[in-house]
Design an enzyme around this catalytic site. Structure first.
Site, PDB file in Angstrom:
ATOM      1  N   ASP A  36      34.385  58.406  -0.565  1.00 44.09           N
ATOM      2  CA  ASP A  36      35.734  57.850  -0.725  1.00 44.09           C
ATOM      3  C   ASP A  36      36.600  58.001   0.522  1.00 44.09           C
ATOM      4  OD1 ASP A  36      35.591  60.550  -1.281  1.00 44.09           O
ATOM      5  OD2 ASP A  36      36.559  60.423  -3.240  1.00 44.09           O
TER       6      ASP A  36
ATOM      7  N   HIS B  34      35.322  68.925  -8.423  1.00 43.86           N
ATOM      8  CA  HIS B  34      36.674  69.350  -8.846  1.00 43.86           C
ATOM      9  C   HIS B  34      36.649  70.279 -10.063  1.00 43.86           C
ATOM     10  CE1 HIS B  34      38.562  66.730  -5.998  1.00 43.86           C
ATOM     11  NE2 HIS B  34      38.091  65.633  -6.543  1.00 43.86           N
TER      12      HIS B  34
HETATM   13 ZN   LIG Z   1      36.846  62.217  -3.979  1.00 40.87          ZN
END
Ligand SMILES: [Zn+2]
Length: 309
Positions: free
Chosen positions: A243, A122
């Site tokens: 995830d 990110h």
């Molecule tokens: Zn993630």
């Protein structure tokens, strides 16, 4: 040839506040799960300034370094925190991934799993984001292109969140193909199919919530794998986030451990039959259910070991 595990205890010195999902226990559980496996264990080095500078400007690197607190924690944004050990941990995550590139391109091992934290996908050029400080996977890709002189590097990101940082860092890089699948809608909100990169070098595969492994397999087989084969990468880098697991508290894609095993098998098979000759570097991204994370990471590494044997 073998599979290497690159890690460092400094990854446990990046300490987030109590209750934060991206926590020290994640790395502890992954390392515990990998303990029985016969891996070549390697200590992650720090990234050089030159390696970080391929993706982030000096001003950003200095800003992160200077924001590190002497004690306690410092908050960079609503999700992203620094503790005294954070810069070194993030530097070792990026450096370890570059070291993994050196090892596979040098023929020392067939493939590598980097068990490091914080995650990286990110982090944008000048913006820390979503638990991430430096763009580990993109830094490794740039290292392979700039330092080793490769001409085609692919990055595949199957973390449940959009790899907005890797997309930002590789947007203008015609020698890299970035393929990323993500639950959509979900934070951070980017990752629509229209986002294709400056050289049509980015492929976004949004997956609807609650669709499960079957939808993932269909989309990868129809879109991602043909594109990856046609690109014929000389090296495959995986942003391995776990995830999308059915028990993960942050998302709803409901993949199973067997789904992570399947996608790893497919990616290793493509790496084997492309110019990469089996060379794969995988780096840990997300995964916040400790049992789901550790079981999925173990299955992922077992497949790497089978592919590298
Ligand atoms: Zn993630």
């Amino acid at each position: 040839m073998a599979t290497a595990l690159i890690t460092h205890a400094d990854g446990l010195d990046h300490v987030t506040p109590s209750g934060h999902p991206e926590r020290v226990a994640r790395l502890e559980h992954v390392l515990h799960a990998l303990q029985p496996l016969e891996l070549q264990r390697v200590t992650a080095r720090e990234a050089s300034e030159e390696e970080l500078l391929r993706c982030h400007p000096q001003s950003y690197i200095d800003r992160v370094r200077n924001a590190v607190p002497e004690r306690g924690q410092h908050q960079l944004d609503s999700d992203t925190w620094l503790s005294p050990g954070s810069f070194r941990a993030a530097s070792r995550a990026a450096g370890g991934a570059c070291q993994a590139v050196d090892m596979v391109l040098g023929g020392e091992v067939a493939n590598v799993f980097c068990a490091t934290r914080p995650p990286g996908h990110h982090a944008e050029r000048e913006t820390p984001m979503g638990f991430c400080l430096f763009g580990t996977a993109a830094i490794a890709a740039k290292h392979a292109l700039e330092h080793h002189g490769l001409s085609r590097v692919a990055v595949v990101d199957f973390d449940v969140h959009h790899g907005n940082g890797t997309q930002d860092l590789l947007w203008d890089e015609a020698r890299a193909l970035f393929i990323t699948s993500q639950q959509m809608p979900l934070w951070p909100g980017s990752g629509a199919p229209e986002q294709r990169g400056a050289h049509d070098n980015v492929m976004n595969l949004p997956l609807p919530p609650e669709t499960g492994g079957a939808e993932m397999k269909t989309r990868y087989e129809a879109e991602a794998f043909p594109r990856l084969r046609a690109f014929d990468p000389e090296l495959l880098i995986i942003s391995a986030g776990f995830d999308a697991h059915q028990d993960d508290p942050l998302a709803n894609l409901n993949w199973t451990v067997e789904d992570f095993r399947w996608i790893t098998e497919q990616l290793c098979e493509i790496a084997q039959t492309s110019a990469a000759g089996g060379r794969v570097v995988s780096t840990l991204e997300g995964g916040y259910d400790l049992a789901g994370l550790s079981a999925s990471a173990k299955a992922h590494v077992e497949v790497l070991m089978e592919a590298g044997a």
